[in-house]
Write a protein that holds these residues in place. Structure first.
Motif, PDB file in Angstrom:
ATOM      1  N   THR A  90       9.971   3.069   9.384  1.00 23.10           N
ATOM      2  CA  THR A  90       9.799   4.521   9.313  1.00 23.10           C
ATOM      3  C   THR A  90      10.727   5.130   8.269  1.00 23.10           C
ATOM      4  O   THR A  90      10.326   6.006   7.490  1.00 23.10           O
ATOM      5  N   ARG A  91      11.979   4.657   8.218  1.00 24.81           N
ATOM      6  CA  ARG A  91      12.919   5.163   7.214  1.00 24.81           C
ATOM      7  C   ARG A  91      12.500   4.738   5.813  1.00 24.81           C
ATOM      8  O   ARG A  91      12.675   5.500   4.842  1.00 24.81           O
ATOM      9  N   ALA A  92      11.932   3.540   5.703  1.00 23.97           N
ATOM     10  CA  ALA A  92      11.413   3.087   4.402  1.00 23.97           C
ATOM     11  C   ALA A  92      10.239   3.959   3.972  1.00 23.97           C
ATOM     12  O   ALA A  92      10.116   4.332   2.791  1.00 23.97           O
ATOM     13  N   ALA A  93       9.370   4.295   4.919  1.00 21.57           N
ATOM     14  CA  ALA A  93       8.225   5.161   4.623  1.00 21.57           C
ATOM     15  C   ALA A  93       8.697   6.544   4.179  1.00 21.57           C
ATOM     16  O   ALA A  93       8.106   7.164   3.288  1.00 21.57           O
ATOM     17  N   GLU A  94       9.767   7.030   4.790  1.00 19.33           N
ATOM     18  CA  GLU A  94      10.311   8.335   4.406  1.00 19.33           C
ATOM     19  C   GLU A  94      10.891   8.286   2.988  1.00 19.33           C
ATOM     20  O   GLU A  94      10.741   9.242   2.218  1.00 19.33           O
ATOM     21  N   ALA A  95      11.515   7.166   2.646  1.00 23.93           N
ATOM     22  CA  ALA A  95      12.070   7.022   1.288  1.00 23.93           C
ATOM     23  C   ALA A  95      10.949   7.052   0.255  1.00 23.93           C
ATOM     24  O   ALA A  95      11.079   7.695  -0.803  1.00 23.93           O
ATOM     25  N   PHE A  96       9.844   6.385   0.560  1.00 22.58           N
ATOM     26  CA  PHE A  96       8.732   6.392  -0.402  1.00 22.58           C
ATOM     27  C   PHE A  96       8.043   7.757  -0.422  1.00 22.58           C
ATOM     28  O   PHE A  96       7.557   8.200  -1.463  1.00 22.58           O
ATOM     29  N   ARG A  97       8.009   8.439   0.711  1.00 19.46           N
ATOM     30  CA  ARG A  97       7.435   9.791   0.744  1.00 19.46           C
ATOM     31  C   ARG A  97       8.222  10.717  -0.185  1.00 19.46           C
ATOM     32  O   ARG A  97       7.632  11.550  -0.904  1.00 19.46           O
ATOM     33  N   GLY A 142      20.339  -8.885   1.313  1.00 15.83           N
ATOM     34  CA  GLY A 142      19.392  -9.612   2.152  1.00 15.83           C
ATOM     35  C   GLY A 142      17.968  -9.490   1.646  1.00 15.83           C
ATOM     36  O   GLY A 142      17.717  -9.134   0.493  1.00 15.83           O
ATOM     37  N   SER A 143      17.015  -9.763   2.511  1.00 15.90           N
ATOM     38  CA  SER A 143      15.606  -9.709   2.129  1.00 15.90           C
ATOM     39  C   SER A 143      15.106  -8.271   2.056  1.00 15.90           C
ATOM     40  O   SER A 143      15.669  -7.376   2.686  1.00 15.90           O
ATOM     41  N   ASP A 144      14.035  -8.068   1.261  1.00 16.98           N
ATOM     42  CA  ASP A 144      13.465  -6.725   1.108  1.00 16.98           C
ATOM     43  C   ASP A 144      12.768  -6.263   2.391  1.00 16.98           C
ATOM     44  O   ASP A 144      12.287  -7.070   3.181  1.00 16.98           O
ATOM     45  N   ILE A 145      12.703  -4.953   2.547  1.00 13.79           N
ATOM     46  CA  ILE A 145      11.832  -4.356   3.565  1.00 13.79           C
ATOM     47  C   ILE A 145      10.479  -4.131   2.919  1.00 13.79           C
ATOM     48  O   ILE A 145      10.361  -3.372   1.951  1.00 13.79           O
ATOM     49  N   GLN A 146       9.452  -4.762   3.403  1.00 14.03           N
ATOM     50  CA  GLN A 146       8.122  -4.642   2.828  1.00 14.03           C
ATOM     51  C   GLN A 146       7.404  -3.452   3.465  1.00 14.03           C
ATOM     52  O   GLN A 146       7.239  -3.404   4.679  1.00 14.03           O
ATOM     53  N   LEU A 147       6.979  -2.499   2.641  1.00 13.21           N
ATOM     54  CA  LEU A 147       6.250  -1.315   3.115  1.00 13.21           C
ATOM     55  C   LEU A 147       4.803  -1.417   2.641  1.00 13.21           C
ATOM     56  O   LEU A 147       4.526  -1.354   1.441  1.00 13.21           O
ATOM     57  N   ASP A 148       3.900  -1.581   3.588  1.00 10.87           N
ATOM     58  CA  ASP A 148       2.482  -1.745   3.290  1.00 10.87           C
ATOM     59  C   ASP A 148       1.804  -0.378   3.298  1.00 10.87           C
ATOM     60  O   ASP A 148       1.781   0.312   4.319  1.00 10.87           O
ATOM     61  N   VAL A 149       1.235   0.024   2.168  1.00 11.29           N
ATOM     62  CA  VAL A 149       0.595   1.331   2.021  1.00 11.29           C
ATOM     63  C   VAL A 149      -0.890   1.139   1.746  1.00 11.29           C
ATOM     64  O   VAL A 149      -1.275   0.475   0.780  1.00 11.29           O
ATOM     65  N   ALA A 150      -1.727   1.704   2.612  1.00 10.68           N
ATOM     66  CA  ALA A 150      -3.179   1.676   2.430  1.00 10.68           C
ATOM     67  C   ALA A 150      -3.616   3.038   1.914  1.00 10.68           C
ATOM     68  O   ALA A 150      -3.449   4.053   2.602  1.00 10.68           O
ATOM     69  N   ALA A 151      -4.169   3.078   0.709  1.00 14.08           N
ATOM     70  CA  ALA A 151      -4.533   4.341   0.081  1.00 14.08           C
ATOM     71  C   ALA A 151      -6.021   4.373  -0.220  1.00 14.08           C
ATOM     72  O   ALA A 151      -6.633   3.345  -0.508  1.00 14.08           O
ATOM     73  N   SER A 152      -6.591   5.563  -0.173  1.00 10.14           N
ATOM     74  CA  SER A 152      -7.988   5.749  -0.536  1.00 10.14           C
ATOM     75  C   SER A 152      -8.208   5.207  -1.948  1.00 10.14           C
ATOM     76  O   SER A 152      -7.367   5.425  -2.826  1.00 10.14           O
ATOM     77  N   PRO A 153      -9.290   4.475  -2.189  1.00  9.55           N
ATOM     78  CA  PRO A 153      -9.462   3.747  -3.464  1.00  9.55           C
ATOM     79  C   PRO A 153      -9.247   4.569  -4.721  1.00  9.55           C
ATOM     80  O   PRO A 153      -8.638   4.099  -5.678  1.00  9.55           O
ATOM     81  N   GLU A 154      -9.752   5.809  -4.749  1.00 10.14           N
ATOM     82  CA  GLU A 154      -9.629   6.596  -5.976  1.00 10.14           C
ATOM     83  C   GLU A 154      -8.192   7.056  -6.226  1.00 10.14           C
ATOM     84  O   GLU A 154      -7.789   7.301  -7.371  1.00 10.14           O
ATOM     85  N   LEU A 155      -7.375   7.156  -5.167  1.00  9.28           N
ATOM     86  CA  LEU A 155      -5.977   7.561  -5.317  1.00  9.28           C
ATOM     87  C   LEU A 155      -5.061   6.363  -5.504  1.00  9.28           C
ATOM     88  O   LEU A 155      -3.944   6.509  -6.028  1.00  9.28           O
ATOM     89  N   ALA A 156      -5.490   5.185  -5.124  1.00  5.85           N
ATOM     90  CA  ALA A 156      -4.644   3.999  -5.130  1.00  5.85           C
ATOM     91  C   ALA A 156      -4.004   3.707  -6.494  1.00  5.85           C
ATOM     92  O   ALA A 156      -2.820   3.339  -6.540  1.00  5.85           O
ATOM     93  N   PRO A 157      -4.711   3.853  -7.634  1.00  3.71           N
ATOM     94  CA  PRO A 157      -4.042   3.586  -8.921  1.00  3.71           C
ATOM     95  C   PRO A 157      -2.818   4.466  -9.148  1.00  3.71           C
ATOM     96  O   PRO A 157      -1.787   3.993  -9.641  1.00  3.71           O
ATOM     97  N   ALA A 158      -2.903   5.747  -8.794  1.00  2.00           N
ATOM     98  CA  ALA A 158      -1.761   6.644  -8.959  1.00  2.00           C
ATOM     99  C   ALA A 158      -0.632   6.258  -8.011  1.00  2.00           C
ATOM    100  O   ALA A 158       0.543   6.222  -8.401  1.00  2.00           O
ATOM    101  N   VAL A 159      -0.966   5.944  -6.752  1.00  3.50           N
ATOM    102  CA  VAL A 159       0.059   5.557  -5.776  1.00  3.50           C
ATOM    103  C   VAL A 159       0.709   4.245  -6.183  1.00  3.50           C
ATOM    104  O   VAL A 159       1.924   4.053  -6.036  1.00  3.50           O
ATOM    105  N   ASP A 160      -0.069   3.327  -6.731  1.00  7.80           N
ATOM    106  CA  ASP A 160       0.464   2.042  -7.178  1.00  7.80           C
ATOM    107  C   ASP A 160       1.443   2.244  -8.333  1.00  7.80           C
ATOM    108  O   ASP A 160       2.481   1.571  -8.408  1.00  7.80           O
ATOM    109  N   ALA A 161       1.131   3.169  -9.249  1.00  9.92           N
ATOM    110  CA  ALA A 161       2.043   3.455 -10.356  1.00  9.92           C
ATOM    111  C   ALA A 161       3.349   4.028  -9.832  1.00  9.92           C
ATOM    112  O   ALA A 161       4.446   3.677 -10.314  1.00  9.92           O
TER     113      ALA A 161
END
Length: 584
Positions: free
Chosen positions: A303-310, A55-74
């Motif tokens: 919440t389960r998607a957020a836990e998977a990314f954590r 089926g369709s993806d579960i979209q997980l929207d993550v807002a990160a502090s700008p200086e950390l965002a490049p690492a989180v995006d990678a």
């Protein structure tokens, strides 16, 4: 299914393009149908077993502090390739750079925000922000998972051109800017606005703690903290970019230093190789930015998607992305090829001090904003005959010393502060005992001849002349000043009356104290405070109690000294009223 469709859509290489007969065409069509049906069946089987996605993806929207965002995006890019499934659907992570204060104020409504503050996961630069949200918006969905994505301690930086290995400062007290107005500072301390920056707030918190520990009493603490806040305001920038620009540009009379995170120092040096900074770790510990992983939803699937990314962001592979951006890992490990010793970086993590409590955060932010609010001051100077007396050891009269001290005090006020000047004695202006010398207006405002108000006031203070036969009509002058400041009250400013006098009330047949207090009480309003601050000096001041009663009635203060040269220090103490507990 879209992500898998491409591998089955390629045309077989070397396929014959000869014209076929009708029988051949039917045979080919039949064969194609068999192949298509077979491939379709294989495709369904493969997708259903590719980590359970469907089926369709579960979209997980993550807002990160700008200086950390490049690492989180990678980390998110690697994570998305794994096709990790939750409830049979792939989780797809999208990372956005969002200022931490912007999110916090978007939730609480307690400050200016640029919008775009909603997300499923929030990774601010400090746990300060979610704790602030929880204390101010109890119904907000804020779940702290206990995960610190990255860490970086606050350090002191100085332009390498001025720094040398082993130089001071070594403690936070060495960083505190406590220079009195008009004195040459050893260094200019730059800071990002603490109302919007956890680094700026952390700086304020650390300096506050150092001063509190070093001060023998509250009066001393309030005075030194006021001086520090005044200096910090002069070196404050709206955001990190502006602070970096100011730091790299230099230009200050004293060498600039700045408290920033270890990772920010690395970023600064990466972008400013010609004006790099050297890092100093102070021996009395520091505060860390800890980048907590916060979940902002109660939706079970998200919440389960957020836990998977954590789980993914805590992996060894993710840690390499984080270290590559100049951060320390959760266990304070560091990439020494980036945080190099030649710039003062050290591999050993500095001692961590406890983070500020929610109450401390609120109090410090309030204190900062109170000091940031511009003043609106009517200064009144005594020109009675006693001001002609010489101040022992100075070769100057009381009038001259007072004028010089008041001029020095002008340096405490920002260009947008409003100041005016009266003089008083008895019968200085026909039948009045007071006279306006300069109207209340902004110090940066220019008169018709182009002279700025600050220069006008300095010139007026230097030229004040005592009246040899003049007495001291304090009470009539207090009342007139209070009436004037009430009439012209500005709710967006700190409205204050500042009285400088060398004597007690001395006006036979004039107003008495009870009448003055009664009339002030009739005018006063808690919603429109106008504190009266009196600085009384010289041996002619015999009784401070009436001045204290006036101060108590208006929320002000009264100070007394026999030495007029101490007026400059008393200015600092008077300003400390803005950071004192009103109940004290």
């Amino acid at each position: 299914m879209g992500r898998h469709r491409g591998r089955y859509a390629e045309e077989p290489s070397g396929r014959s393009r000869r014209r076929r007969g009708r029988g051949g065409a039917f045979a080919a069509l039949a064969a194609a149908l068999v192949i298509v049906v077979g491939l379709a069946g294989v495709g369904v089987y493969m997708f259903g077993n590719s980590d359970g996605c469907g089926g369709s993806d579960i979209q997980l929207d993550v807002a990160a502090s700008p200086e950390l965002a490049p690492a989180v995006d990678a980390v998110a890019r690697d994570f998305n390739l794994t096709e990790t499934a939750v409830d049979g659907r792939c989780v797809h992570v999208e990372v956005r750079q969002v200022d931490s204060a912007n999110v916090a104020f978007g939730i609480t409504g307690a400050g200016a925000t640029m919008g775009d503050t909603d997300s499923d996961v929030w990774i601010p630069d400090s746990s300060v922000w979610p704790r602030l949200v929880q204390s101010q918006s109890g119904d907000a969905v804020i779940t702290d998972t206990g995960t610190s994505v990255a860490r970086t301690p606050l350090v002191v930086t100085e332009l390498a051109a001025y720094a040398a290995e082993g130089d001071e400062p070594t403690t936070w007290m060495d960083v505190v800017p406590t220079t009195a107005p008009g004195e040459q500072a050893e260094h200019t301390v730059r800071v990002v606005d603490p109302a919007r920056s956890s680094t700026g707030l952390g700086t304020l918190y650390l300096l506050h703690g150092a001063l509190k520990e070093a001060s023998p009493d509250n009066d001393t603490f309030n005075a030194t903290m006021t001086a520090a806040l005044q200096a910090l305001h002069r070196g404050a920038s709206a955001d990190e970019e502006a602070a970096f620009l100011a730091l790299s540009g230099g230009g200050e009379e004293a060498p600039p230093i700045m408290v920033m995170s270890e990772q920010a120092a690395w970023r600064y040096n990466t972008a400013h190789s010609d004006t790099s900074v050297r890092v100093d770790y102070l021996e009395d510990g520091t505060y860390y930015l800890d980048y907590p992983y916060i979940v902002r939803t109660e939706d079970g699937e998200i919440t389960r998607a957020a836990e998977a990314f954590r789980t993914a962001i805590r992996s060894d592979e993710a840690r390499q992305h984080i270290l590559a951006e100049g951060f320390r890992g959760p266990d304070d490990e560091v990439d020494t090829s980036l945080l190099a010793a030649e710039h003062g970086f050290q591999e050993t993590a500095p001692e961590e001090l406890p983070a500020p409590s929610e109450g401390s955060i609120t109090d410090l932010t309030l204190t900062w904003n109170q000091m940031k609010m511009d003043s609106r001051v009517l200064a009144i100077v005594d020109v009675s005959g006693s001001m002609l007396a010489e101040v022992p050891g100075t070769g100057m009269t009381r009038m001259q010393v007072t004028g010089a001290a008041a001029t020095q005090g002008l340096e405490m006020f920002s260009p947008s502060s409003e100041l005016g000047l009266w003089k008083f004695s008895t019968d200085v202006n026909n039948n009045l005992h007071y006279q306006e010398v300069a109207p209340v207006r902004e110090l940066q405002a220019a008169a018709d001849d182009g002279t700025e108000q600050r220069e006008i006031l300095a010139g007026s203070l230097a030229s004040l002349q005592p009246l040899p036969q003049g007495d001291t009509a304090l009470y009539e002058t207090y009342l007139a000043a209070y009436q004037e400041m009430s009439r012209t009250y500005r709710p967006d400013r700190n409205n204050v009356i500042l009285m400088l006098t060398d004597g007690d009330n001395d006006n036979p047949g004039g107003m008495e104290l009870d009448e003055l207090l009664s009339q002030i009480d009739a005018i006063a309003s808690p919603a429109r405070p106008i504190p009266i601050i009196t600085i009384a000096f010289g041996p002619d001041v015999q009784n401070l109690e009436p001045l204290q009663q006036i101060a108590a009635a208006t929320g002000g203060a009264a100070y007394m000294t026999e030495d007029p040269t101490e007026i400059g220090d008393i200015f600092i103490r008077a300003f400390s009223l803005r950071i004192s507990d009103p109940e004290e």
